[in-house]
Design a protein around this motif. Structure first.
Motif, mmCIF file in Angstrom:
data_model
loop_
_atom_site.group_PDB
_atom_site.id
_atom_site.type_symbol
_atom_site.label_atom_id
_atom_site.label_comp_id
_atom_site.label_asym_id
_atom_site.label_seq_id
_atom_site.Cartn_x
_atom_site.Cartn_y
_atom_site.Cartn_z
ATOM 1 N N VAL A 34 53.108 43.129 37.213
ATOM 2 C CA VAL A 34 52.277 43.017 38.410
ATOM 3 C C VAL A 34 51.016 42.281 38.003
ATOM 4 O O VAL A 34 50.265 42.769 37.147
ATOM 5 C CB VAL A 34 51.930 44.401 38.998
ATOM 6 C CG1 VAL A 34 51.025 44.239 40.218
ATOM 7 C CG2 VAL A 34 53.190 45.168 39.363
ATOM 8 N N TRP B 249 50.307 43.737 46.935
ATOM 9 C CA TRP B 249 50.137 42.587 46.029
ATOM 10 C C TRP B 249 48.851 41.835 46.374
ATOM 11 O O TRP B 249 48.083 41.481 45.481
ATOM 12 C CB TRP B 249 51.337 41.649 46.135
ATOM 13 C CG TRP B 249 51.193 40.442 45.247
ATOM 14 C CD1 TRP B 249 50.535 39.285 45.543
ATOM 15 C CD2 TRP B 249 51.655 40.301 43.911
ATOM 16 N NE1 TRP B 249 50.559 38.412 44.483
ATOM 17 C CE2 TRP B 249 51.252 39.022 43.461
ATOM 18 C CE3 TRP B 249 52.387 41.124 43.048
ATOM 19 C CZ2 TRP B 249 51.559 38.545 42.186
ATOM 20 C CZ3 TRP B 249 52.693 40.648 41.794
ATOM 21 C CH2 TRP B 249 52.275 39.376 41.359
ATOM 22 N N CYS C 193 46.316 41.530 43.491
ATOM 23 C CA CYS C 193 46.448 40.259 42.762
ATOM 24 C C CYS C 193 45.788 39.078 43.462
ATOM 25 O O CYS C 193 45.804 37.956 42.939
ATOM 26 C CB CYS C 193 47.923 39.950 42.535
ATOM 27 S SG CYS C 193 48.815 41.255 41.657
ATOM 28 N N PRO D 264 53.279 36.063 44.769
ATOM 29 C CA PRO D 264 54.121 37.191 44.338
ATOM 30 C C PRO D 264 55.457 36.667 43.785
ATOM 31 O O PRO D 264 55.839 35.525 44.017
ATOM 32 C CB PRO D 264 54.339 37.973 45.630
ATOM 33 C CG PRO D 264 54.198 36.962 46.723
ATOM 34 C CD PRO D 264 53.192 35.967 46.243
#
Length: 632
Positions: free
Chosen positions: A554, A575, A579, A584
């Motif tokens: 991840v 996500w 992030c 992704p």
């Protein structure tokens, strides 16, 4: 509030007490044969035996005899003390003798003083650190230093005894009656700065300044009574230049004023009289010897209480008797009676911060916490740098759930003793109670820096890290605590188990809880946690068997490391939130959760949230173990 007739009232009350109880004490301090109270009569007789033995012992070390003929004293400044309570009343002593006298010119030369200091350092082992109330000072007894003793005996004969006889004629019938009761060289510096406010153990006392005022900052002698008779802030501390001497009654409350830098040396002498038994002081001394025993028994505490009460029969205005009796009563768990003694003491000595402090202790012991807060605050208005008063005030405020004020009080305490862990630890807990986790962490880290071998700061930081879902960091801190002090190993193991639960590592958490249970077999909390985690671990193992992580990482971090670092709560993060703009993996979107990518690693999260069900039980697993064990 001063009472102009207090000294004479004390004499009148003493006479009344003598008449009522048929306790006869003549002006010289000797007990008379008419005393009908056998216990008091025995106590007075014991006082005379102690007095005669100590008078003879004093002459083995210090000069005794007729001193030099009356000497011309240097100019003296006189500071009347008003009419404060005395320990032993001296008939015929008027205002002039209830005064502090300070020589306005040195009684001893600078070279003489410097030589005494050098001898004291050499013969007194560097003047080792000695406890003095709440403080520590350097101290060495003159009788144990031959060179200093030789000089001092000459000073007694030629200067100090003649001065006392001239200044206190109602006390001193002859210089041949003067006895050096105890004499010491004292050293003050930044780490050993001051003494508590106290009285001396003799009828008369003097202080010789051995250091030039240029050799230290602060210092001087603080006299509590001057605060009552002079404008606030004026004359409370009497500075002396090297070689100057202060003469005073021993019952004058005073303290070594704090030295902020440099070195200050003084000679302090307590002087008794062979022809005058100080019955009240001796009753207090005998009671204090019982209080100062390593572990006094209840009968010993009760005997001490009786001795202090006998002192009050001889002198109802003996503030020292009230203070000591309150101490004994508090130790006997009789706080209501202690309260009465302390109220009497504060009436006699409204500026006595220790009396207000002890009153706070007595009130809190009775559950009257709000009143205790007021008593501690009164003590702090008088002595704002009293560490113990700030700590006790903070604890009382915590009882009242006034956590912001509690934190402020601990902050004051920590500023006074930044090298001690306790105030920082409690400050951290108080900050947590107000919801300020950042300030709590800072306080815990200050505690750890102050005491790196103390396990408690590490454990507090570990609990905070677990609370903030930082289980990997929490585990490291708990291990550091266990290494610092193995006595806390069971508590550390419970913390580690809690953090393992947050990571979803229930089999490891179970092993840690079981280890904690072996060390604390009677802990109901640990027993419940073991049962809870054992049940959840079995369910988790069955669920994990059917799950796999669908992505290896991840945001570039392996699934296992993500959950170990941030706890299973991170499994709910999307996500995009975790992030940012990074694309992704194939098959996932910005809305995909960590749990979608790392199903097996997030199995405990999925089980708890109800996203998956343990087929063996047919229901999602309840929580409890981790949170139950996380409490400090």
């Amino acid at each position: 509030m001063s009472h102009p007739s207090l000294a004479m009232a004390g004499v009148a009350l003493l006479a009344a007490a003598v008449a009522a109880e048929r306790v006869c004490v003549d002006p010289g301090g000797a007990s008379c044969s008419e005393a009908s109270d056998a216990a008091l009569s025995d106590a007075l007789s014991a006082n005379e035996v102690d007095h005669n033995r100590e008078s003879a012992e004093a002459c083995r070390h210090f000069f005794c005899g007729d001193a030099a003929a009356e000497v011309a004293l240097p100019q003296m400044s006189r500071h009347p003390l008003g009419h404060g309570p005395l320990v032993d009343i001296v008939e015929g002593a008027g205002e002039e003798e209830h005064s502090i006298y300070v020589t306005e010119a040195p009684l001893f030369s600078a070279a003489e003083c410097d030589e005494v200091v050098a001898l004291a350092e050499a013969e007194g082992g560097g003047l080792p650190s000695t406890k003095s109330g709440k403080y520590r000072i350097g101290k060495a007894w003159v009788r144990e230093m031959p060179g200093v003793l030789s000089w001092f005996n000459g000073a007694l004969e030629t200067k100090l005894y003649p001065a006392l006889a001239q200044l206190f004629p109602a006390h001193v019938s002859s210089t041949a009656q003067l006895r050096a009761h105890s004499v010491a060289i004292l050293k003050y510096n930044e780490s050993h700065p001051a003494t508590d406010v106290h009285i001396d153990d003799a009828l008369l006392a003097f202080t010789v300044a051995l250091s030039p005022s240029s050799s230290f900052e602060g210092g001087g002698t603080y006299f509590e009574s001057l605060r009552a008779v002079l404008p606030m802030g004026q004359g409370m501390v009497l500075p002396m230049e090297q070689g100057m001497v202060t003469f005073r009654p021993g019952a004058v409350r005073h303290a070594g004023h704090a030295v902020s830098s440099g070195l200050r040396y003084v000679l302090g002498g307590f002087i008794a009289l062979a022809d005058r038994v100080e019955h009240v002081r001796r009753l207090n001394e005998r009671g204090n010897r019982l209080l100062l025993a390593p572990s006094p028994t209840a009968p010993e505490l009760e005997q001490a209480d009786r001795l202090f009460a006998q002192g009050l029969r001889l002198n109802p205005h003996c503030s020292l008797c009230h203070a000591n009796r309150a101490d004994a009563l508090l130790r006997l768990d009789r706080p209501a009676e202690a309260e009465e003694e302390l109220k009497a003491q504060t009436a006699l000595l409204p500026l006595d911060s220790d009396a207000h402090f002890s009153l706070g202790v007595a009130l809190r012991a009775q559950g009257r916490t709000a009143e205790a807060v007021q008593a501690y605050q009164a003590a702090l208005r008088l002595v704002p740098r009293d560490f113990d008063a700030w700590v006790n005030l903070a604890a009382a405020l915590a009882d009242l759930e006034r956590f912001g004020e509690e934190a402020d009080a601990y902050e004051h305490a920590a500023e006074l003793r930044p090298s001690e862990a306790l105030p920082w630890l409690n400050l951290g807990e108080a900050r947590l109670s107000t919801g300020d986790e950042a300030a709590a962490e800072l306080a815990f880290r200050r505690a750890s820096a102050a005491a790196p071998t103390d396990a408690r700061p590490f454990l507090s930081l570990g609990r905070l890290s677990a609370r903030q879902s930082r289980p990997a960091e929490a585990i490291d801190l708990f291990y550091q605590g266990a290494l610092a002090n193995s006595e806390y190993f069971d508590e550390a193991k419970q913390g580690i188990a809690t953090a393992r639960t947050q990571q979803g590592r229930l089999s490891e958490a179970l092993a840690d809880f079981e280890s904690a249970q072996r060390m604390a077999p009677n802990s109901e909390k640990v027993r419940a946690a073991v049962e809870d985690v054992r049940r959840q671990a079995a369910a988790l193992a069955r669920v994990e068997a059917g799950l796999e992580d669908r992505a290896a990482e991840v945001c570039g971090t392996p699934c296992r490391d993500v959950v170990d670092t941030s706890g299973y709560a991170v499994c709910a993060v999307s996500w995009a939130d975790g992030c940012g703009d990074a694309p992704p993996p194939d098959g996932f979107s910005a809305a995909s959760r960590v749990a979608d990518l790392c199903e097996r690693t997030c199995a405990f999260y999925l089980l708890r949230s109800g996203a998956v069900v343990d087929e063996a039980s047919g229901e999602a697993t309840e929580t409890a173990a981790g949170e139950a064990a996380a409490a400090p």
